[in-house]
Design a protein around this motif. Structure first.
Motif, PDB file in Angstrom:
ATOM      1  N   GLY A 188       0.871  -1.314   0.067  1.00 22.37           N
ATOM      2  CA  GLY A 188       0.080  -0.118   0.071  1.00 22.37           C
ATOM      3  C   GLY A 188       0.814   1.258  -0.012  1.00 22.37           C
ATOM      4  O   GLY A 188       0.190   2.300  -0.199  1.00 22.37           O
ATOM      5  N   SER A 189       1.962   1.199   0.094  1.00 20.65           N
ATOM      6  CA  SER A 189       2.861   2.443  -0.028  1.00 20.65           C
ATOM      7  C   SER A 189       3.127   2.684  -1.305  1.00 20.65           C
ATOM      8  O   SER A 189       2.925   2.202  -2.240  1.00 20.65           O
ATOM      9  N   GLU A 190       3.727   4.127  -1.337  1.00 25.11           N
ATOM     10  CA  GLU A 190       3.885   4.867  -2.620  1.00 25.11           C
ATOM     11  C   GLU A 190       5.412   5.092  -2.688  1.00 25.11           C
ATOM     12  O   GLU A 190       5.777   5.955  -2.210  1.00 25.11           O
ATOM     13  N   ILE A 191       6.266   4.025  -3.253  1.00 27.07           N
ATOM     14  CA  ILE A 191       7.616   4.117  -3.360  1.00 27.07           C
ATOM     15  C   ILE A 191       7.949   3.932  -4.888  1.00 27.07           C
ATOM     16  O   ILE A 191       7.500   2.853  -5.477  1.00 27.07           O
ATOM     17  N   ASP A 192       8.868   4.639  -5.382  1.00 25.02           N
ATOM     18  CA  ASP A 192       9.075   4.194  -6.842  1.00 25.02           C
ATOM     19  C   ASP A 192      10.515   3.668  -6.571  1.00 25.02           C
ATOM     20  O   ASP A 192      10.677   2.833  -7.498  1.00 25.02           O
ATOM     21  N   VAL A 193      11.514   3.992  -5.668  1.00 28.96           N
ATOM     22  CA  VAL A 193      12.889   3.238  -5.810  1.00 28.96           C
ATOM     23  C   VAL A 193      13.056   3.149  -4.634  1.00 28.96           C
ATOM     24  O   VAL A 193      13.068   3.850  -3.580  1.00 28.96           O
ATOM     25  N   LEU A 194      13.934   1.811  -4.085  1.00 27.32           N
ATOM     26  CA  LEU A 194      14.516   1.703  -2.913  1.00 27.32           C
ATOM     27  C   LEU A 194      16.032   1.379  -2.894  1.00 27.32           C
ATOM     28  O   LEU A 194      16.302   0.560  -3.674  1.00 27.32           O
ATOM     29  N   LEU A 195      16.517   2.188  -2.107  1.00 25.03           N
ATOM     30  CA  LEU A 195      18.132   1.974  -1.879  1.00 25.03           C
ATOM     31  C   LEU A 195      18.281   0.785  -0.865  1.00 25.03           C
ATOM     32  O   LEU A 195      17.829   0.799   0.176  1.00 25.03           O
ATOM     33  N   PHE A 196      19.098  -0.063  -1.546  1.00 20.30           N
ATOM     34  CA  PHE A 196      18.931  -1.371  -0.900  1.00 20.30           C
ATOM     35  C   PHE A 196      20.448  -1.762  -0.472  1.00 20.30           C
ATOM     36  O   PHE A 196      21.224  -1.767  -1.189  1.00 20.30           O
ATOM     37  N   ASP A 197      20.697  -2.069   0.586  1.00 22.94           N
ATOM     38  CA  ASP A 197      21.962  -2.366   1.219  1.00 22.94           C
ATOM     39  C   ASP A 197      22.048  -4.011   1.376  1.00 22.94           C
ATOM     40  O   ASP A 197      21.112  -4.516   1.743  1.00 22.94           O
ATOM     41  N   LEU A 198      23.154  -4.562   0.900  1.00 26.97           N
ATOM     42  CA  LEU A 198      23.074  -6.081   0.907  1.00 26.97           C
ATOM     43  C   LEU A 198      23.686  -6.513   2.182  1.00 26.97           C
ATOM     44  O   LEU A 198      23.454  -7.756   2.212  1.00 26.97           O
ATOM     45  N   GLN A 199      24.080  -5.948   3.036  1.00 29.69           N
ATOM     46  CA  GLN A 199      24.822  -6.639   4.306  1.00 29.69           C
ATOM     47  C   GLN A 199      23.760  -6.557   5.497  1.00 29.69           C
ATOM     48  O   GLN A 199      24.437  -5.941   6.549  1.00 29.69           O
ATOM     49  N   LEU A 200      22.549  -6.803   5.281  1.00 33.72           N
ATOM     50  CA  LEU A 200      21.686  -6.770   6.537  1.00 33.72           C
ATOM     51  C   LEU A 200      21.555  -7.834   7.282  1.00 33.72           C
ATOM     52  O   LEU A 200      21.814  -9.198   6.555  1.00 33.72           O
ATOM     53  N   PRO A 201      21.758  -7.856   8.473  1.00 35.72           N
ATOM     54  CA  PRO A 201      21.732  -9.227   9.327  1.00 35.72           C
ATOM     55  C   PRO A 201      20.796  -9.971   9.161  1.00 35.72           C
ATOM     56  O   PRO A 201      19.447  -9.593   9.262  1.00 35.72           O
ATOM     57  N   GLY A 202      20.872 -11.293   9.334  1.00 34.43           N
ATOM     58  CA  GLY A 202      19.783 -12.225   9.369  1.00 34.43           C
ATOM     59  C   GLY A 202      18.948 -12.588   8.066  1.00 34.43           C
ATOM     60  O   GLY A 202      18.023 -13.065   8.242  1.00 34.43           O
ATOM     61  N   VAL A 203      19.575 -12.035   6.948  1.00 35.20           N
ATOM     62  CA  VAL A 203      18.410 -12.209   5.982  1.00 35.20           C
ATOM     63  C   VAL A 203      19.596 -12.389   4.729  1.00 35.20           C
ATOM     64  O   VAL A 203      20.666 -11.726   4.316  1.00 35.20           O
ATOM     65  N   ASP A 204      19.243 -13.460   3.719  1.00 39.69           N
ATOM     66  CA  ASP A 204      19.886 -13.382   2.381  1.00 39.69           C
ATOM     67  C   ASP A 204      19.343 -12.257   1.429  1.00 39.69           C
ATOM     68  O   ASP A 204      18.182 -12.126   1.103  1.00 39.69           O
ATOM     69  N   PRO A 205      20.233 -11.570   0.746  1.00 36.73           N
ATOM     70  CA  PRO A 205      19.836 -10.566   0.135  1.00 36.73           C
ATOM     71  C   PRO A 205      19.129 -10.817  -1.140  1.00 36.73           C
ATOM     72  O   PRO A 205      18.248 -10.225  -1.699  1.00 36.73           O
ATOM     73  N   VAL A 206      19.430 -11.857  -1.768  1.00 34.57           N
ATOM     74  CA  VAL A 206      18.677 -12.276  -3.175  1.00 34.57           C
ATOM     75  C   VAL A 206      17.359 -12.772  -2.458  1.00 34.57           C
ATOM     76  O   VAL A 206      16.278 -12.486  -3.296  1.00 34.57           O
ATOM     77  N   GLN A 207      16.852 -13.595  -1.566  1.00 34.03           N
ATOM     78  CA  GLN A 207      15.671 -13.905  -0.949  1.00 34.03           C
ATOM     79  C   GLN A 207      15.025 -12.514  -0.706  1.00 34.03           C
ATOM     80  O   GLN A 207      13.835 -12.510  -0.865  1.00 34.03           O
ATOM     81  N   LEU A 208      15.674 -11.839   0.108  1.00 31.10           N
ATOM     82  CA  LEU A 208      14.937 -10.460   0.416  1.00 31.10           C
ATOM     83  C   LEU A 208      14.345  -9.821  -0.856  1.00 31.10           C
ATOM     84  O   LEU A 208      13.358  -9.167  -0.761  1.00 31.10           O
ATOM     85  N   LEU A 209      15.420  -9.646  -1.594  1.00 34.75           N
ATOM     86  CA  LEU A 209      15.012  -8.931  -3.085  1.00 34.75           C
ATOM     87  C   LEU A 209      13.675  -9.728  -3.595  1.00 34.75           C
ATOM     88  O   LEU A 209      12.773  -9.122  -4.011  1.00 34.75           O
ATOM     89  N   LYS A 210      13.648 -10.871  -3.671  1.00 36.96           N
ATOM     90  CA  LYS A 210      12.490 -11.660  -4.525  1.00 36.96           C
ATOM     91  C   LYS A 210      11.309 -11.531  -3.337  1.00 36.96           C
ATOM     92  O   LYS A 210       9.996 -11.144  -4.135  1.00 36.96           O
ATOM     93  N   THR A 211      11.322 -11.282  -1.966  1.00 35.57           N
ATOM     94  CA  THR A 211      10.118 -11.062  -1.343  1.00 35.57           C
ATOM     95  C   THR A 211       9.713  -9.432  -1.720  1.00 35.57           C
ATOM     96  O   THR A 211       8.454  -9.483  -1.823  1.00 35.57           O
ATOM     97  N   ILE A 212      10.626  -8.534  -1.706  1.00 35.00           N
ATOM     98  CA  ILE A 212      10.322  -7.340  -2.085  1.00 35.00           C
ATOM     99  C   ILE A 212       9.507  -7.111  -3.309  1.00 35.00           C
ATOM    100  O   ILE A 212       8.397  -6.507  -3.530  1.00 35.00           O
ATOM    101  N   LYS A 213      10.088  -7.840  -4.274  1.00 34.05           N
ATOM    102  CA  LYS A 213       9.541  -7.623  -5.703  1.00 34.05           C
ATOM    103  C   LYS A 213       8.197  -8.493  -5.723  1.00 34.05           C
ATOM    104  O   LYS A 213       7.208  -8.049  -6.427  1.00 34.05           O
ATOM    105  N   SER A 214       8.049  -9.481  -4.894  1.00 26.71           N
ATOM    106  CA  SER A 214       6.760 -10.149  -5.040  1.00 26.71           C
ATOM    107  C   SER A 214       5.855  -9.250  -4.199  1.00 26.71           C
ATOM    108  O   SER A 214       4.403  -9.328  -4.672  1.00 26.71           O
ATOM    109  N   ILE A 215       5.847  -8.337  -3.309  1.00 30.53           N
ATOM    110  CA  ILE A 215       5.056  -7.546  -2.524  1.00 30.53           C
ATOM    111  C   ILE A 215       4.783  -6.495  -3.589  1.00 30.53           C
ATOM    112  O   ILE A 215       3.802  -5.954  -3.594  1.00 30.53           O
TER     113      ILE A 215
END
Length: 210
Positions: A45-72
């Protein structure tokens, strides 16, 4: 005005980006997050055009997080902003579906250029990595084609010295299928054995140096 969100687990980085972009006529920051769960809760429901995305977030694989973000939010453009300057990492994220890849330390004008570029649906790659990435994707390195996600995974497992049976078990495939895919990799990378495959993969930035 491009609506921008940022995810980075370092408060100093978030504060610095706010200071860098605050008041810019082309960009407005609508959300800043230090935790990926906060981001995922915010996205629907948010209005976002671009996400600045850091790869070194603790506790999550960046590829899997990306897939989740894109699915949402499939329309969201994701621009990686990271200290990780390895060609292998950049290529992995580009194959996974990010829209751009830039390194921390760039100036305001370059960052805004990258944000605007990806918001328009055009891929943006940091100038320091651009030539090597383009060589891999366009096949200028010894006619190298882009590997499939499965071929990439098999190449990584071979570099870890896993046997054919171990790879088959991990990927839930038959040993015969793994042998076929390995042969395909030999042909694509123009090598004759697994040792040559690993050497070529490291040279071309397809797998990290051991």
């Amino acid at each position: 005005m491009i609506k921008l969100a940022i995810i980075d687990d370092h408060p100093i980085v978030l504060a610095g980006l706010h200071q860098l972009l605050e008041g810019h006529p082309k960009v407005v920051i609508t959300g800043a997050f230090g935790d990926y769960q906060q981001l995922l809760e915010f996205l629907p429901g948010s209005e976002i055009d671009v996400l600045l995305f850091d790869l070194q977030l603790p506790g999550v694989d960046p590829v899997q997080l990306l897939k989740t973000i894109k699915s949402i939010k499939p329309s969201l453009k994701v621009l990686v902003l990271t200290n990780m300057d390895q060609v292998f990492t950049a290529r992995t994220m580009l194959v996974a579906g990010v829209d751009g890849y830039v390194l921390k330390g760039i100036d305001q004008s370059t960052l805004v250029e990258a944000i605007v570029t990806v918001s328009e649906g055009i891929q943006y790659i940091d100038v320091s990595l651009r030539d090597e990435i383009c060589n891999i994707f366009l096949g200028t390195d010894d006619g190298l084609p882009l590997l499939t996600e499965r071929e990439q995974k098999i190449l990584e497992l071979i570099s870890q010295e896993l046997t054919t049976r171990q790879i088959a078990t991990q990927l839930h495939l038959s040993t015969k299928r793994i042998e076929t895919l390995r042969t395909d990799l030999f042909q694509k990378l123009h090598v004759k054995n697994s040792a040559g495959l690993v050497r070529k993969g490291i040279t071309l930035g397809l797998i990290p140096a051991q």
